[in-house]
Design a protein around this motif. Sequence first.
Motif, PDB file in Angstrom:
ATOM      1  N   ASP A  42     -68.091  17.701  61.954  1.00  0.00           N
ATOM      2  CA  ASP A  42     -67.700  17.184  63.261  1.00  0.00           C
ATOM      3  C   ASP A  42     -66.319  16.540  63.240  1.00  0.00           C
ATOM      4  O   ASP A  42     -65.816  16.106  64.279  1.00  0.00           O
ATOM      5  CB  ASP A  42     -68.729  16.147  63.736  1.00  0.00           C
ATOM      6  N   GLN A  43     -65.708  16.454  62.070  1.00  0.00           N
ATOM      7  CA  GLN A  43     -64.437  15.770  61.937  1.00  0.00           C
ATOM      8  C   GLN A  43     -63.265  16.717  62.167  1.00  0.00           C
ATOM      9  O   GLN A  43     -63.332  17.914  61.851  1.00  0.00           O
ATOM     10  CB  GLN A  43     -64.305  15.143  60.552  1.00  0.00           C
ATOM     11  N   LEU A  44     -62.188  16.152  62.707  1.00  0.00           N
ATOM     12  CA  LEU A  44     -60.900  16.845  62.747  1.00  0.00           C
ATOM     13  C   LEU A  44     -60.009  16.189  61.710  1.00  0.00           C
ATOM     14  O   LEU A  44     -59.856  14.960  61.694  1.00  0.00           O
ATOM     15  CB  LEU A  44     -60.273  16.727  64.134  1.00  0.00           C
ATOM     16  N   VAL A  45     -59.427  16.985  60.823  1.00  0.00           N
ATOM     17  CA  VAL A  45     -58.644  16.464  59.709  1.00  0.00           C
ATOM     18  C   VAL A  45     -57.215  17.004  59.815  1.00  0.00           C
ATOM     19  O   VAL A  45     -57.011  18.216  59.909  1.00  0.00           O
ATOM     20  CB  VAL A  45     -59.263  16.850  58.356  1.00  0.00           C
ATOM     21  N   ILE A  76     -55.430   8.114  52.542  1.00  0.00           N
ATOM     22  CA  ILE A  76     -54.615   8.862  51.569  1.00  0.00           C
ATOM     23  C   ILE A  76     -55.552   9.624  50.639  1.00  0.00           C
ATOM     24  O   ILE A  76     -56.465   9.039  50.050  1.00  0.00           O
ATOM     25  CB  ILE A  76     -53.700   7.926  50.754  1.00  0.00           C
ATOM     26  N   ARG A  77     -55.352  10.922  50.536  1.00  0.00           N
ATOM     27  CA  ARG A  77     -56.133  11.766  49.629  1.00  0.00           C
ATOM     28  C   ARG A  77     -55.177  12.486  48.682  1.00  0.00           C
ATOM     29  O   ARG A  77     -54.284  13.213  49.128  1.00  0.00           O
ATOM     30  CB  ARG A  77     -56.936  12.811  50.403  1.00  0.00           C
ATOM     31  N   HIS A  78     -55.383  12.231  47.405  1.00  0.00           N
ATOM     32  CA  HIS A  78     -54.562  12.903  46.389  1.00  0.00           C
ATOM     33  C   HIS A  78     -53.070  12.743  46.688  1.00  0.00           C
ATOM     34  O   HIS A  78     -52.277  13.681  46.565  1.00  0.00           O
ATOM     35  CB  HIS A  78     -54.917  14.387  46.293  1.00  0.00           C
ATOM     36  N   GLY A  79     -52.696  11.538  47.118  1.00  0.00           N
ATOM     37  CA  GLY A  79     -51.294  11.254  47.363  1.00  0.00           C
ATOM     38  C   GLY A  79     -50.781  11.723  48.703  1.00  0.00           C
ATOM     39  O   GLY A  79     -49.579  11.568  48.986  1.00  0.00           O
ATOM     40  N   GLU A  80     -51.635  12.305  49.547  1.00  0.00           N
ATOM     41  CA  GLU A  80     -51.220  12.792  50.858  1.00  0.00           C
ATOM     42  C   GLU A  80     -51.835  11.929  51.954  1.00  0.00           C
ATOM     43  O   GLU A  80     -52.974  11.484  51.828  1.00  0.00           O
ATOM     44  CB  GLU A  80     -51.669  14.240  51.081  1.00  0.00           C
ATOM     45  N   TYR A  81     -51.057  11.754  53.027  1.00  0.00           N
ATOM     46  CA  TYR A  81     -51.611  11.083  54.193  1.00  0.00           C
ATOM     47  C   TYR A  81     -52.527  12.042  54.938  1.00  0.00           C
ATOM     48  O   TYR A  81     -52.175  13.209  55.171  1.00  0.00           O
ATOM     49  CB  TYR A  81     -50.496  10.617  55.136  1.00  0.00           C
ATOM     50  N   VAL A  82     -53.707  11.538  55.289  1.00  0.00           N
ATOM     51  CA  VAL A  82     -54.685  12.353  55.992  1.00  0.00           C
ATOM     52  C   VAL A  82     -55.190  11.562  57.188  1.00  0.00           C
ATOM     53  O   VAL A  82     -55.628  10.420  57.048  1.00  0.00           O
ATOM     54  CB  VAL A  82     -55.875  12.741  55.084  1.00  0.00           C
ATOM     55  N   LEU A  83     -55.110  12.171  58.348  1.00  0.00           N
ATOM     56  CA  LEU A  83     -55.622  11.568  59.569  1.00  0.00           C
ATOM     57  C   LEU A  83     -56.979  12.194  59.867  1.00  0.00           C
ATOM     58  O   LEU A  83     -57.071  13.399  60.119  1.00  0.00           O
ATOM     59  CB  LEU A  83     -54.654  11.815  60.728  1.00  0.00           C
ATOM     60  N   VAL A  84     -58.035  11.373  59.767  1.00  0.00           N
ATOM     61  CA  VAL A  84     -59.399  11.854  59.965  1.00  0.00           C
ATOM     62  C   VAL A  84     -59.916  11.314  61.289  1.00  0.00           C
ATOM     63  O   VAL A  84     -59.900  10.101  61.516  1.00  0.00           O
ATOM     64  CB  VAL A  84     -60.324  11.412  58.812  1.00  0.00           C
ATOM     65  N   ALA A  85     -60.356  12.232  62.153  1.00  0.00           N
ATOM     66  CA  ALA A  85     -60.856  11.838  63.470  1.00  0.00           C
ATOM     67  C   ALA A  85     -62.327  12.218  63.585  1.00  0.00           C
ATOM     68  O   ALA A  85     -62.678  13.390  63.445  1.00  0.00           O
ATOM     69  CB  ALA A  85     -60.046  12.512  64.572  1.00  0.00           C
TER      70      ALA A  85
END
Length: 387
Positions: A42-45, A76-85
């Motif tokens: 159900d998430q948008l990543v 932050i996942r594995h050094g990356e910015y991640v926007l989880v909605a």
Amino acid sequence: MDDADVPRVGPSIDDDPSLGDGPPLERIESVFRVYEMRAEDDQLVYYGDPRTHPERAMEELWPVFREAGYDPQLTIRHGEYVLVAEPISIGIDGIPWTNILLLCATICSTLFVGAFWWYPGIDPFGSPIEILGAWPFSAAVLTVLGVHELGHYVMSRYHQVDASLPYFIPIPTIIGTMGAVIKLKGRMPNRKALFDIGIAGPLAGLVATVAIAVVGLHLPPVTIPEPVVQQAEEGGFRLGIPPMLELIAAAIDQPLYGDDPTRNVNPVVIGAWVGMFVTFLNLIPVGQLDGGHILRAMIGDLHETVSALVPGALFALAGYLYYIGGYGLQTVFIWILWGFLATLLASAGGAQPVTDGRLGTWRQLLGVVTFGLGLLCFMPVPLEVIQ
């Protein structure tokens, strides 16, 4: 490399229509450059980079996602910015069995303890069914606690912050419970939501408390047998009387029997006493307590300074009562305990709203009034142990 040259990896909206449920991509990319999008359950990543400071980016993205029905979080996942909605989930899924079972257990514990507030008392061991006669005490305690927590719950729903129903805590203390709590599962959108949710519980609880106090003071008092009076003089406990209860009794011209050891107020009044004491404790301005939420919303980060001073004030109160007031360690222990609890709460910090706009004048005034009402519920010695 220009933004237009950044390659996008992963499914497009055409490949996965669920990605189209989120806000328009151009509104996201105004503050968060996206180079990969995914739909995970159900998430948008969204993988990318903030175009400004991450906290500032979240302040701008929060209302955008909320309008689309999502609750965003920047990680932050594995050094990356991640926007989880995640989809906003407000309300109850299925039957809340845990809440129901705890409520039933607390009804039993308050009935059990309430039986002893009527003199000569009901023997819950010899005639268990007779504890049902203590239902007025149980109803009074559960009402003030339940209305307090439902105040938080209703205002959480209003501000679209996910919250659980109240969890009652059944422990056979002198009131049969350790109170009730709700669990907030969502972030606070702004200071107004933080203030409204924090203040709704104490104010709603006080309304119920005053009503129960008025009813209880009009009910017949309890007559205490002479042997029980003599036993209490040798060892027992005495409840303090908060100023608010004294004011209510004076306003409706009803006695509190503080000078008559052979009579006691109706146990329903004890339910009002519980409401007042719980209100004061919750309004202590520290950490995640209601008072901490209210103060954080009113004065911003300055609340950390106040929170740091609270434990010392509670320890000082315990020391004053012990060394100057002449009270025993068992009597002052409650403030020593709350001093340690306040230390833990202060170290954990207060709630951080996503956007930190100022409160309006009327909310500031309401906050001051609420803290004033909390002071009327304060008792230096809430429970005196007589030895």
